[in-house]
Design an enzyme around this catalytic site. Sequence first.
Site, PDB file in Angstrom:
ATOM      1  N   THR A  15      23.767  11.116  39.680  1.00 22.11           N
ATOM      2  CA  THR A  15      24.495  12.058  38.825  1.00 22.11           C
ATOM      3  C   THR A  15      24.863  11.414  37.505  1.00 22.11           C
ATOM      4  OG1 THR A  15      25.404  13.200  40.752  1.00 22.11           O
ATOM      5  CG2 THR A  15      26.535  13.530  38.658  1.00 22.11           C
ATOM      6  N   GLN A  19      23.650  12.593  33.815  1.00 24.46           N
ATOM      7  CA  GLN A  19      24.598  12.992  32.775  1.00 24.46           C
ATOM      8  C   GLN A  19      24.444  12.140  31.512  1.00 24.46           C
ATOM      9  OE1 GLN A  19      26.811  15.681  32.829  1.00 24.46           O
ATOM     10  NE2 GLN A  19      25.522  16.167  34.582  1.00 24.46           N
ATOM     11  N   ASN A  42      24.587  13.759  51.494  1.00 31.54           N
ATOM     12  CA  ASN A  42      25.191  13.142  52.686  1.00 31.54           C
ATOM     13  C   ASN A  42      25.882  14.171  53.571  1.00 31.54           C
ATOM     14  OD1 ASN A  42      25.308  10.872  50.476  1.00 31.54           O
ATOM     15  ND2 ASN A  42      25.474   9.806  52.434  1.00 31.54           N
ATOM     16  N   CYS A  43      26.605  15.074  52.924  1.00 33.09           N
ATOM     17  CA  CYS A  43      27.422  16.033  53.672  1.00 33.09           C
ATOM     18  C   CYS A  43      26.577  17.014  54.473  1.00 33.09           C
ATOM     19  CB  CYS A  43      28.342  16.785  52.717  1.00 33.09           C
ATOM     20  SG  CYS A  43      29.455  15.707  51.786  1.00 33.09           S
ATOM     21  N   TYR A 419      46.109  39.774  46.163  1.00 33.07           N
ATOM     22  CA  TYR A 419      46.442  40.414  47.439  1.00 33.07           C
ATOM     23  C   TYR A 419      45.644  41.684  47.690  1.00 33.07           C
ATOM     24  CZ  TYR A 419      48.704  43.465  50.742  1.00 33.07           C
ATOM     25  OH  TYR A 419      48.920  44.331  51.775  1.00 33.07           O
ATOM     26  N   LYS A 427      53.562  38.548  49.890  1.00 33.76           N
ATOM     27  CA  LYS A 427      54.150  37.214  49.749  1.00 33.76           C
ATOM     28  C   LYS A 427      53.293  36.273  50.582  1.00 33.76           C
ATOM     29  CE  LYS A 427      58.513  37.997  50.791  1.00 33.76           C
ATOM     30  NZ  LYS A 427      59.996  37.828  50.965  1.00 33.76           N
TER      31      LYS A 427
END
Length: 438
Positions: A15, A19, A42-43, A419, A427
Amino acid sequence: MPKIVVVGAVAGGATCASQIRRLDKESDIIIFEKDRDMSFANCALPYVIGEVVEDRKYALAYTPEKFYDRKQITVKTYHEVIAINDERQTVSVLNRKTNEQFEESYDKLILSPGASANSLGFESDITFTLRNLEDTDAIEQFIKANQVDKVLVVGAGYVSLEVLENLYKRGLHPTLIHRSDKINKLMDADMNQPILDELDKREIPYRLNEEIVAINGNEITFKSGRVEHYDMIIEGVGTHPNSKFIESSNIKLDRKGFIPVNDKLETNVPNIYAIGDIATSHYRHVDLPASVPLAWGAHRAASIVAEQIAGNDTIEFKGFLGNNIVKFFDYTFASVGVKPNELKQFDYKMVEVTQGAHANYYPGNSPLHLRVYYDTSNRQILRAAAVGKEGVDKRIDVLSMAMMNQLTVDELTEFEVAYAPPYSHPKDLINMIGYKAK
């Protein structure tokens, strides 16, 4: 033309190089990667094993050839940097295929060698660790070649939990052991009970305070005296930084082998930066050192170093918040802020709320447990943790942003929730934390 050498070609290194090229079209950029693959996720690896990711190719973003074609950056895999001469500004490189050694000069050096998986140290053909695509392929090939059914998963961190879930969903029969009773240590201990509940619900065996004593073929002897047979063992017992090659240089390492960096991600040696799992910095919201070897930090540091090298020294790293999350079957566990064992350094109070993740009358509601710790001196948030079946990531990410901006726990009452009955309450739980803290 400046020469930039990068050590490591996964999240941080690749990366950062990419960049830099975006900002600088002229510099000569070369990446040395000691292993077979670059730019892999990796994940994704536990989900490749679980066949949730249908094809391993989706976990591999680039090959060296594709990377060069797209970005004119040279990547040399199976090339291991074995020493740094920071006075001459050179690195010694070992070609692991030919055993040839050579020196490469640099004007700027970026260290992103990552970490390696710890091993229990048993000599056995059935033990594996999971850290890269080579490990993933080895596990996959072993499962297919040996018709694996019973798998012992050692360790109870987030990688082990993800691996166990994916093995189970693949149709195998995993068993979990852990050497202590402290599982998923980034979470508050008393919020981890759903992990054990999920195991019990599926009749997945587990034993805490258990360790392997000996391995003889497929026969495993345990500290408890049990002797059991398994087709395969996957060890998830932590990692250690790949910093051995740095020890001969003038670069400062801490007692655990990490590289302390400043807010420009510079080491103590000029023209050398460190990013990713190897680097240690500080928290953003409190004055404590922090090491957070997760994907966000590697990517953020990569962008900052690229800006620094391109001449923009106004952009600096402002610190970690330690935001983390893991899915385990039906539940999600997440936390942000200082670790549980770091709270003792503060005079703090805790407030918590448990209520439905969305409006009670809307179908599919389930409890969400949200907890916030705050400093009694200034009422700023130190840590938050949440567990539930839905809505966990949203609440923790909102609290991460609140901590980033140093909001007090009281200001959570002012959070304006998006909401509608399927999503939250008028709330929200976050609002309720603020009201309960008053």
